[in-house]
Design a protein around this motif. Sequence first.
Motif, PDB file in Angstrom:
ATOM      1  N   MET A  65       0.847  -1.199   0.000  1.00 62.15           N
ATOM      2  CA  MET A  65       0.000   0.000   0.000  1.00 62.15           C
ATOM      3  C   MET A  65       0.880   1.244   0.000  1.00 62.15           C
ATOM      4  N   SER A  66       0.614   2.172  -0.894  1.00 62.08           N
ATOM      5  CA  SER A  66       1.411   3.388  -0.982  1.00 62.08           C
ATOM      6  C   SER A  66       1.176   4.257   0.241  1.00 62.08           C
ATOM      7  N   SER A  67       2.226   4.961   0.664  1.00 61.04           N
ATOM      8  CA  SER A  67       2.131   5.795   1.856  1.00 61.04           C
ATOM      9  C   SER A  67       1.692   7.216   1.536  1.00 61.04           C
ATOM     10  N   HIS A  68       1.461   7.524   0.270  1.00 56.70           N
ATOM     11  CA  HIS A  68       1.073   8.884  -0.073  1.00 56.70           C
ATOM     12  C   HIS A  68      -0.235   8.882  -0.828  1.00 56.70           C
ATOM     13  N   THR A  69      -0.845  10.046  -0.942  1.00 57.84           N
ATOM     14  CA  THR A  69      -2.151  10.161  -1.558  1.00 57.84           C
ATOM     15  C   THR A  69      -2.107   9.897  -3.062  1.00 57.84           C
ATOM     16  N   THR A  70      -3.222   9.487  -3.626  1.00 61.55           N
ATOM     17  CA  THR A  70      -3.301   9.245  -5.064  1.00 61.55           C
ATOM     18  C   THR A  70      -4.419  10.085  -5.693  1.00 61.55           C
ATOM     19  N   GLU A  71      -4.715  11.244  -5.117  1.00 61.85           N
ATOM     20  CA  GLU A  71      -5.714  12.128  -5.690  1.00 61.85           C
ATOM     21  C   GLU A  71      -5.241  12.650  -7.039  1.00 61.85           C
ATOM     22  N   PRO A  72      -6.176  12.923  -7.970  1.00 62.19           N
ATOM     23  CA  PRO A  72      -5.764  13.377  -9.300  1.00 62.19           C
ATOM     24  C   PRO A  72      -5.109  14.745  -9.276  1.00 62.19           C
ATOM     25  N   SER A  73      -4.180  14.938 -10.203  1.00 63.57           N
ATOM     26  CA  SER A  73      -3.473  16.207 -10.320  1.00 63.57           C
ATOM     27  C   SER A  73      -4.300  17.198 -11.126  1.00 63.57           C
ATOM     28  N   ARG A  74      -4.010  18.511 -10.940  1.00 66.56           N
ATOM     29  CA  ARG A  74      -4.662  19.542 -11.747  1.00 66.56           C
ATOM     30  C   ARG A  74      -4.041  19.655 -13.123  1.00 66.56           C
ATOM     31  N   THR A  75      -2.948  18.933 -13.371  1.00 68.94           N
ATOM     32  CA  THR A  75      -2.257  19.047 -14.639  1.00 68.94           C
ATOM     33  C   THR A  75      -2.286  17.731 -15.395  1.00 68.94           C
ATOM     34  N   ALA A  76      -2.252  17.848 -16.720  1.00 69.65           N
ATOM     35  CA  ALA A  76      -2.121  16.673 -17.591  1.00 69.65           C
ATOM     36  C   ALA A  76      -0.643  16.524 -17.916  1.00 69.65           C
ATOM     37  N   ILE A  77      -0.102  15.343 -17.674  1.00 66.12           N
ATOM     38  CA  ILE A  77       1.324  15.083 -17.801  1.00 66.12           C
ATOM     39  C   ILE A  77       1.563  14.051 -18.894  1.00 66.12           C
ATOM     40  N   GLU A  78       2.522  14.327 -19.772  1.00 68.93           N
ATOM     41  CA  GLU A  78       2.917  13.334 -20.777  1.00 68.93           C
ATOM     42  C   GLU A  78       4.437  13.271 -20.843  1.00 68.93           C
ATOM     43  N   LEU A  79       4.971  12.064 -20.641  1.00 69.69           N
ATOM     44  CA  LEU A  79       6.412  11.858 -20.757  1.00 69.69           C
ATOM     45  C   LEU A  79       6.758  11.717 -22.235  1.00 69.69           C
ATOM     46  N   ILE A  80       7.560  12.642 -22.751  1.00 69.88           N
ATOM     47  CA  ILE A  80       7.896  12.660 -24.173  1.00 69.88           C
ATOM     48  C   ILE A  80       9.091  11.763 -24.467  1.00 69.88           C
ATOM     49  N   TRP A  81      10.155  11.919 -23.690  1.00 70.45           N
ATOM     50  CA  TRP A  81      11.312  11.041 -23.856  1.00 70.45           C
ATOM     51  C   TRP A  81      12.166  11.043 -22.597  1.00 70.45           C
ATOM     52  N   VAL A  82      12.951   9.986 -22.439  1.00 67.04           N
ATOM     53  CA  VAL A  82      13.975   9.878 -21.399  1.00 67.04           C
ATOM     54  C   VAL A  82      15.225   9.338 -22.055  1.00 67.04           C
ATOM     55  N   GLN A  83      16.375   9.890 -21.703  1.00 63.20           N
ATOM     56  CA  GLN A  83      17.593   9.302 -22.227  1.00 63.20           C
ATOM     57  C   GLN A  83      18.753   9.497 -21.259  1.00 63.20           C
ATOM     58  N   ARG A  84      19.738   8.617 -21.387  1.00 62.95           N
ATOM     59  CA  ARG A  84      20.914   8.695 -20.536  1.00 62.95           C
ATOM     60  C   ARG A  84      21.854   9.748 -21.103  1.00 62.95           C
ATOM     61  N   ALA A  85      22.181  10.751 -20.302  1.00 58.95           N
ATOM     62  CA  ALA A  85      23.019  11.854 -20.747  1.00 58.95           C
ATOM     63  C   ALA A  85      24.499  11.594 -20.503  1.00 58.95           C
ATOM     64  N   TRP A  86      24.826  10.786 -19.469  1.00 50.63           N
ATOM     65  CA  TRP A  86      26.223  10.547 -19.130  1.00 50.63           C
ATOM     66  C   TRP A  86      26.334   9.259 -18.320  1.00 50.63           C
ATOM     67  N   LYS A  87      27.248   8.391 -18.741  1.00 43.36           N
ATOM     68  CA  LYS A  87      27.447   7.132 -18.010  1.00 43.36           C
ATOM     69  C   LYS A  87      28.914   6.822 -17.743  1.00 43.36           C
ATOM     70  N   ALA A  88      29.844   7.621 -18.280  1.00 42.30           N
ATOM     71  CA  ALA A  88      31.270   7.367 -18.042  1.00 42.30           C
ATOM     72  C   ALA A  88      31.595   7.587 -16.569  1.00 42.30           C
ATOM     73  N   GLY A  89      32.613   6.895 -16.079  1.00 43.88           N
ATOM     74  CA  GLY A  89      32.964   7.014 -14.674  1.00 43.88           C
ATOM     75  C   GLY A  89      32.194   6.011 -13.839  1.00 43.88           C
ATOM     76  N   LYS A  90      32.585   5.905 -12.581  1.00 42.68           N
ATOM     77  CA  LYS A  90      32.021   4.870 -11.713  1.00 42.68           C
ATOM     78  C   LYS A  90      30.724   5.281 -11.031  1.00 42.68           C
ATOM     79  N   HIS A  91      30.640   6.556 -10.593  1.00 44.48           N
ATOM     80  CA  HIS A  91      29.447   6.992  -9.859  1.00 44.48           C
ATOM     81  C   HIS A  91      29.135   8.435 -10.230  1.00 44.48           C
ATOM     82  N   ASN A  92      28.004   8.633 -10.891  1.00 45.75           N
ATOM     83  CA  ASN A  92      27.552   9.948 -11.333  1.00 45.75           C
ATOM     84  C   ASN A  92      26.228  10.252 -10.631  1.00 45.75           C
ATOM     85  N   ALA A  93      26.146  11.415  -9.987  1.00 49.03           N
ATOM     86  CA  ALA A  93      24.972  11.637  -9.136  1.00 49.03           C
ATOM     87  C   ALA A  93      24.769  13.117  -8.837  1.00 49.03           C
TER      88      ALA A  93
END
Length: 318
Positions: free
Chosen positions: A1-29
Motif C-alpha cells: 500500500m502506498s504511503s502517499h495520496t493518489t488524488e488526481p493532479s490539476r495538470t495533464a502530464i505526458e512523458l515525451i522522452w527519457v535518455q541517458r546523458a552521461w554514463k562514463a565514470g564509476k558513480h555519477n549523481a
Amino acid sequence: MSSHTTEPSRTAIELIWVQRAWKAGKHNAFTDLCYFSQRYYLVFRQASTHHSKDGVLRIMSSVQGKKWRTVAVLHNPDADLRDGKLSVTPDGKLQLLAAAAFHDKTKQAYQSYLWSSTDGKTWSAPQAVGETDYWLWRLSWLRDQAYAIAYKCGADRHIRLYQQEDAGQFDVAAPRIYSEGYANEAALLFDHKDRAWCLLRKDPDHGQLGYAHAPYHHWNWLDIGCRIGGPQAIFTPSGQLLAVVRLYDQKVRTSLVSLDQHSGKLTEILALPSGGDCSYAGMVLQQNSLLISYYSSHQGRCSIYTALVQIKDKTETS
C-alpha cells in the motif's frame, strides 16, 4: 500500500522522452539544471562512489537537453565537491553553489562555495559563503535578492535561512526555521505573492512542506505524508506546486509529484525510469515543456538521465 495520496493532479502530464546523458565514470549523481543564454546547463558530481573523497563537478551544456557536451570540470584537491546547484543571477551570470567536504576535518568538515561564469566554460575562483559546517543546499532568487536554505552538519540538527547581501556574502535571515528530527535537503521557491515555500527532507520521517511570508522569519509546516529524498520543486504558470523527489515506499524511485499547498499532501504523478541509488533532480520549465535531470542506478552503475515532460493545465485540455 502506498504511503502517499493518489488524488488526481490539476495538470495533464505526458512523458515525451527519457535518455541517458552521461554514463562514463564509476558513480555519477546529484544533478541540477538551468537555462542560460539559449542553452541548458547541467551539473553533477562524478566520483568513485556515493561517499568517496574524489568528487568533482562536471558541467555540461545542450541546446535541446538531449545531446550534452562537457564545458567545465571543477575540483578541489583538499575536498570532495558535492551537490552543485545552478542559477542565473539578475545581472546575467551563471552561478554555481556547491559544498566541499574536506578530507582533513580537524578544523572544519564542510564549507559552501559559489562560482560564477559568463559563458559556462570559464569559472571564477570559489568564494566561501555561509558559516562553517552549514550546508547551503540550494540558492533561490526573488527578483534581485538571493536566499538559501542550509542545514547544520553535526549533532544540533536544524535548518536556517540565509539572505545574500550586497557584497555577495550570505547572512543569517532566520537562524532556526525547523529543528525537529534530521531535517536536511530542501527545495526553496517563491510564489507570485512572494511567499516562500520549502519542501524539506526529514530522515527517516515524513517530509515537510513549509511556508512563510516576508521577511521569512516565522514558518508554518505541513506533513506531506511520506518520506522523500533529494527534493527540487517549481511552480507551474497556473500556480501548482510540482516537485521531483525520491520515494521510498514499494520500490525506491524518482518521481514527479504534486503538493497540495493547503494540506501539504503529496501526490505521485509520474514515476521516471529509475531505481536504487537515484533522484536529486534539476527542473527547468519552458512554456509547457519541463526538462528534468536526475541520476539513477536502475541500469547498473549510477548514470545521469534527462527527461522531457509536457505539462498542461487541465483547463487548457478540457
